[in-house]
Design a protein around this motif. Sequence first.
Motif, short mmCIF file in Angstrom:
data_model
loop_
_atom_site.label_atom_id
_atom_site.label_comp_id
_atom_site.label_asym_id
_atom_site.label_seq_id
_atom_site.Cartn_x
_atom_site.Cartn_y
_atom_site.Cartn_z
N LEU A 149 0.85 -1.19 0.00
CA LEU A 149 0.00 0.00 0.00
C LEU A 149 0.89 1.24 0.00
CD1 LEU A 149 -2.67 1.57 0.35
CD2 LEU A 149 -2.43 1.22 2.83
N VAL A 150 0.71 2.10 -1.02
CA VAL A 150 1.42 3.37 -1.09
C VAL A 150 0.36 4.46 -1.15
CG1 VAL A 150 3.11 4.76 -2.34
CG2 VAL A 150 3.32 2.26 -2.32
N HIS A 151 0.34 5.35 -0.16
CA HIS A 151 -0.72 6.35 -0.09
C HIS A 151 -0.23 7.59 0.64
CE1 HIS A 151 -2.40 5.09 4.13
NE2 HIS A 151 -1.16 4.66 4.02
N MET A 152 -1.08 8.62 0.67
CA MET A 152 -0.82 9.86 1.43
C MET A 152 0.58 10.42 1.12
SD MET A 152 -2.47 8.63 5.07
CE MET A 152 -1.83 10.05 5.96
N PHE A 171 -1.28 -4.74 -5.02
CA PHE A 171 -0.58 -3.45 -4.91
C PHE A 171 -1.64 -2.36 -5.00
CE2 PHE A 171 3.77 -1.62 -5.55
CZ PHE A 171 3.41 -0.28 -5.45
N ALA A 172 -1.78 -1.56 -3.95
CA ALA A 172 -2.77 -0.48 -3.91
C ALA A 172 -2.06 0.86 -3.83
CB ALA A 172 -3.70 -0.66 -2.71
N VAL A 173 -2.46 1.78 -4.70
CA VAL A 173 -1.93 3.15 -4.69
C VAL A 173 -3.11 4.09 -4.49
CG1 VAL A 173 -0.58 4.87 -5.93
CG2 VAL A 173 -0.12 2.44 -6.28
N GLU A 174 -3.08 4.87 -3.42
CA GLU A 174 -4.20 5.72 -3.06
C GLU A 174 -3.70 7.08 -2.60
OE1 GLU A 174 -6.03 3.59 0.11
OE2 GLU A 174 -6.64 1.87 -1.13
N GLY A 175 -4.59 8.08 -2.64
CA GLY A 175 -4.41 9.34 -1.96
C GLY A 175 -3.07 10.02 -2.15
N GLY A 176 -2.63 10.19 -3.42
CA GLY A 176 -1.38 10.88 -3.69
C GLY A 176 -0.15 10.01 -3.68
N GLY A 177 -0.30 8.73 -3.54
CA GLY A 177 0.85 7.84 -3.64
C GLY A 177 1.45 7.89 -5.03
N ASP A 178 2.78 7.76 -5.13
CA ASP A 178 3.45 7.92 -6.42
C ASP A 178 4.68 7.01 -6.51
OD1 ASP A 178 4.00 8.93 -8.93
OD2 ASP A 178 5.02 10.72 -8.19
N PRO A 179 4.49 5.70 -6.48
CA PRO A 179 5.63 4.78 -6.53
C PRO A 179 6.11 4.51 -7.96
CG PRO A 179 3.63 3.53 -6.37
CD PRO A 179 3.22 4.97 -6.30
N ALA A 185 5.12 -8.96 -9.79
CA ALA A 185 4.00 -9.86 -10.06
C ALA A 185 2.99 -9.74 -8.93
CB ALA A 185 4.50 -11.30 -10.18
N PHE A 186 1.70 -9.60 -9.30
CA PHE A 186 0.62 -9.47 -8.33
C PHE A 186 -0.42 -10.54 -8.65
CE2 PHE A 186 2.26 -5.21 -9.39
CZ PHE A 186 2.95 -4.98 -8.22
N ARG A 187 -0.68 -11.44 -7.69
CA ARG A 187 -1.55 -12.58 -7.96
C ARG A 187 -2.54 -12.79 -6.81
NH1 ARG A 187 3.71 -14.79 -9.01
NH2 ARG A 187 4.09 -15.01 -11.24
N GLN A 188 -3.74 -13.21 -7.17
CA GLN A 188 -4.70 -13.78 -6.23
C GLN A 188 -5.09 -12.84 -5.10
OE1 GLN A 188 -2.63 -17.37 -5.13
NE2 GLN A 188 -3.55 -18.51 -6.80
N GLY A 189 -5.04 -11.53 -5.33
CA GLY A 189 -5.66 -10.63 -4.37
C GLY A 189 -7.16 -10.67 -4.53
N GLY A 195 -3.54 2.00 -8.63
CA GLY A 195 -3.91 3.36 -8.95
C GLY A 195 -2.78 4.07 -9.66
N ARG A 196 -2.47 5.26 -9.23
CA ARG A 196 -1.41 6.03 -9.87
C ARG A 196 -0.06 5.42 -9.52
NH1 ARG A 196 0.67 12.09 -8.40
NH2 ARG A 196 2.07 12.34 -10.15
N ALA A 197 0.63 4.95 -10.51
CA ALA A 197 1.96 4.36 -10.30
C ALA A 197 2.70 4.41 -11.62
CB ALA A 197 1.86 2.92 -9.81
N HIS A 198 4.02 4.51 -11.55
CA HIS A 198 4.87 4.39 -12.74
C HIS A 198 5.23 2.92 -12.84
CE1 HIS A 198 5.15 8.73 -12.75
NE2 HIS A 198 5.56 8.71 -11.51
N VAL A 199 4.61 2.23 -13.78
CA VAL A 199 4.76 0.78 -13.89
C VAL A 199 5.55 0.43 -15.14
CG1 VAL A 199 3.53 -1.41 -13.99
CG2 VAL A 199 2.59 0.47 -12.67
#
Length: 199
Positions: A149-152, A171-179, A185-189, A195-199
């Motif tokens: 979780l990357v946020h605030m 992987f959750a990006v919320e509230g101004g997070g900018d990773p 790899a993200f599986r089985q959540g 959200g906002r991310a440089h991927v």
Amino acid sequence: RDEAPAVRVTGGAPILADCTVTSGNGPGLEVRGAGTNPTVLDCAFRNCRDGNGIVVCEQARGMFERCKVAGNTFAGFVVREGGDPVVRDCTFRNSRKGAGILVYEQGRGTFERCESTGNTLAGFAVRAGGDPVVQDCTFRDSREGAGILVHMQGRGTFERCESTGNALAGFAVEGGGDPLVRDCAFRQGKQVEIGRAHV
């Protein structure tokens, strides 16, 4: 919640090896202050009541290798106020009310080949100016949170990480997070959310 650690290091470069640390009221280990740079090898930090497992703060550094952090009330490992540790081959399990790892208030840190499993909240949480580098780590089975979780206004660089089986998003990006996220790899959540991310 960090007033009464079992072990407090506020200067120098001591070596702690093969220790088991618990606390009845506060974190197991607190590393505090610019110039403080311990080496912590093959230690266990567990069942710290009303505290975090390890706290690195106020521009302290430190090297942590092959440590096992489990069963603490709040987060397993906290970096805040400019702390900048190197953490390798460590495990963070079963935090009862917190994240496996929490980086905030301009905390940094480098985390390599770590595993964060079965924590109540996120496996790795970043907020409030935190900016860690996280490489080759695994985040699994968070009971009520995301794997990461990357946020605030949190940031961070995540490379070659895996997140699987978490209650919420891998992987959750919320509230101004900018990773920055590379080769992960993200599986089985149970939710799918980037959200906002440089991927």
